[in-house]
Design a protein around this motif. Structure first.
Motif, PDB file in Angstrom:
ATOM      1  N   ASP A   1       0.833  -1.209   0.000  1.00 28.57           N
ATOM      2  CA  ASP A   1       0.000   0.000   0.000  1.00 28.57           C
ATOM      3  C   ASP A   1       0.867   1.258   0.000  1.00 28.57           C
ATOM      4  O   ASP A   1       0.575   2.211  -0.716  1.00 28.57           O
ATOM      5  N   ILE A   2       1.924   1.258   0.781  1.00 25.10           N
ATOM      6  CA  ILE A   2       2.809   2.418   0.859  1.00 25.10           C
ATOM      7  C   ILE A   2       3.576   2.579  -0.450  1.00 25.10           C
ATOM      8  O   ILE A   2       3.753   3.702  -0.939  1.00 25.10           O
ATOM      9  N   ILE A   3       3.990   1.469  -1.034  1.00 24.31           N
ATOM     10  CA  ILE A   3       4.693   1.528  -2.322  1.00 24.31           C
ATOM     11  C   ILE A   3       3.767   2.100  -3.396  1.00 24.31           C
ATOM     12  O   ILE A   3       4.113   3.058  -4.092  1.00 24.31           O
ATOM     13  N   GLU A   4       2.584   1.508  -3.539  1.00 21.82           N
ATOM     14  CA  GLU A   4       1.674   1.895  -4.622  1.00 21.82           C
ATOM     15  C   GLU A   4       1.054   3.274  -4.428  1.00 21.82           C
ATOM     16  O   GLU A   4       1.026   4.078  -5.349  1.00 21.82           O
ATOM     17  N   GLU A   5       0.539   3.528  -3.231  1.00 19.48           N
ATOM     18  CA  GLU A   5      -0.207   4.764  -2.991  1.00 19.48           C
ATOM     19  C   GLU A   5       0.684   5.925  -2.563  1.00 19.48           C
ATOM     20  O   GLU A   5       0.257   7.084  -2.625  1.00 19.48           O
ATOM     21  N   GLY A   6       1.910   5.614  -2.131  1.00 26.17           N
ATOM     22  CA  GLY A   6       2.825   6.653  -1.685  1.00 26.17           C
ATOM     23  C   GLY A   6       3.948   6.911  -2.666  1.00 26.17           C
ATOM     24  O   GLY A   6       3.947   7.907  -3.385  1.00 26.17           O
ATOM     25  N   PHE A   7       4.900   5.979  -2.722  1.00 26.29           N
ATOM     26  CA  PHE A   7       6.088   6.187  -3.551  1.00 26.29           C
ATOM     27  C   PHE A   7       5.766   6.283  -5.044  1.00 26.29           C
ATOM     28  O   PHE A   7       6.248   7.181  -5.734  1.00 26.29           O
ATOM     29  N   ILE A   8       4.929   5.388  -5.545  1.00 28.65           N
ATOM     30  CA  ILE A   8       4.600   5.397  -6.975  1.00 28.65           C
ATOM     31  C   ILE A   8       3.793   6.650  -7.333  1.00 28.65           C
ATOM     32  O   ILE A   8       4.039   7.284  -8.360  1.00 28.65           O
ATOM     33  N   GLU A   9       2.845   7.016  -6.481  1.00 30.37           N
ATOM     34  CA  GLU A   9       2.054   8.229  -6.738  1.00 30.37           C
ATOM     35  C   GLU A   9       2.947   9.471  -6.706  1.00 30.37           C
ATOM     36  O   GLU A   9       2.729  10.415  -7.465  1.00 30.37           O
ATOM     37  N   GLY A  10       3.944   9.477  -5.833  1.00 31.03           N
ATOM     38  CA  GLY A  10       4.897  10.584  -5.810  1.00 31.03           C
ATOM     39  C   GLY A  10       5.646  10.696  -7.129  1.00 31.03           C
ATOM     40  O   GLY A  10       5.835  11.795  -7.665  1.00 31.03           O
ATOM     41  N   MET A  11       6.055   9.556  -7.676  1.00 34.82           N
ATOM     42  CA  MET A  11       6.743   9.567  -8.979  1.00 34.82           C
ATOM     43  C   MET A  11       5.804  10.050 -10.086  1.00 34.82           C
ATOM     44  O   MET A  11       6.235  10.754 -10.998  1.00 34.82           O
ATOM     45  N   LYS A  12       4.538   9.681 -10.023  1.00 30.40           N
ATOM     46  CA  LYS A  12       3.568  10.164 -11.012  1.00 30.40           C
ATOM     47  C   LYS A  12       3.463  11.685 -10.956  1.00 30.40           C
ATOM     48  O   LYS A  12       3.403  12.345 -11.994  1.00 30.40           O
ATOM     49  N   THR A  13       3.448  12.234  -9.757  1.00 25.68           N
ATOM     50  CA  THR A  13       3.379  13.687  -9.593  1.00 25.68           C
ATOM     51  C   THR A  13       4.621  14.351 -10.175  1.00 25.68           C
ATOM     52  O   THR A  13       4.514  15.373 -10.877  1.00 25.68           O
ATOM     53  N   VAL A  14       5.784  13.782  -9.912  1.00 25.29           N
ATOM     54  CA  VAL A  14       7.023  14.323 -10.470  1.00 25.29           C
ATOM     55  C   VAL A  14       6.999  14.210 -11.994  1.00 25.29           C
ATOM     56  O   VAL A  14       7.384  15.147 -12.705  1.00 25.29           O
ATOM     57  N   GLY A  15       6.509  13.095 -12.517  1.00 26.35           N
ATOM     58  CA  GLY A  15       6.393  12.920 -13.964  1.00 26.35           C
ATOM     59  C   GLY A  15       5.470  13.948 -14.589  1.00 26.35           C
ATOM     60  O   GLY A  15       5.757  14.481 -15.660  1.00 26.35           O
TER      61      GLY A  15
END
Length: 105
Positions: free
Chosen positions: A43-57
């Motif tokens: 959950d932390i990987i998908e909803e946190g770290f990955i979503e953060g990368m999407k925002t940066v992208g």
């Protein structure tokens, strides 16, 4: 120890913000707190770290961020994910990782 939904949401937000702000120490702290808390690391990987990368992208696509920002954010994300991988694998024994990609069998 079982954490509440608000504590889980707080960790997700911290993970996302650590990537957006290129904060390696915060990514590490979030990962360690996730492990200590018993919250599902996926959950932390998908909803946190990955979503953060999407925002940066998205910032890169709009011209607000540079390629170096993408690379820096990726490094931060990988710091957190690398700590969470063993916990994710032990929690989801029917899953496997290929780099940062997790597949459920």
């Amino acid at each position: 120890m079982n954490y509440s939904d608000s504590a889980k949401r707080e960790l997700i937000n911290k993970a996302k913000n650590s990537v957006i702000n290129f904060n390696d120490a915060e990514a590490t702290n979030v990962a360690m707190e996730t492990i200590r808390s018993g919250i599902d690391p996926v959950d932390i990987i998908e909803e946190g770290f990955i979503e953060g990368m999407k925002t940066v992208g998205d910032g890169f696509e709009s011209g607000k961020l540079s390629l170096m920002d993408i690379l820096t954010a990726s490094k931060t994300m990988n710091k957190g994910i690398s700590l969470l991988k063993p916990a994710a694998i032990s929690t989801h024994e029917d899953s496997c990782f290929f780099g940062n990609l997790m597949l459920s069998l």
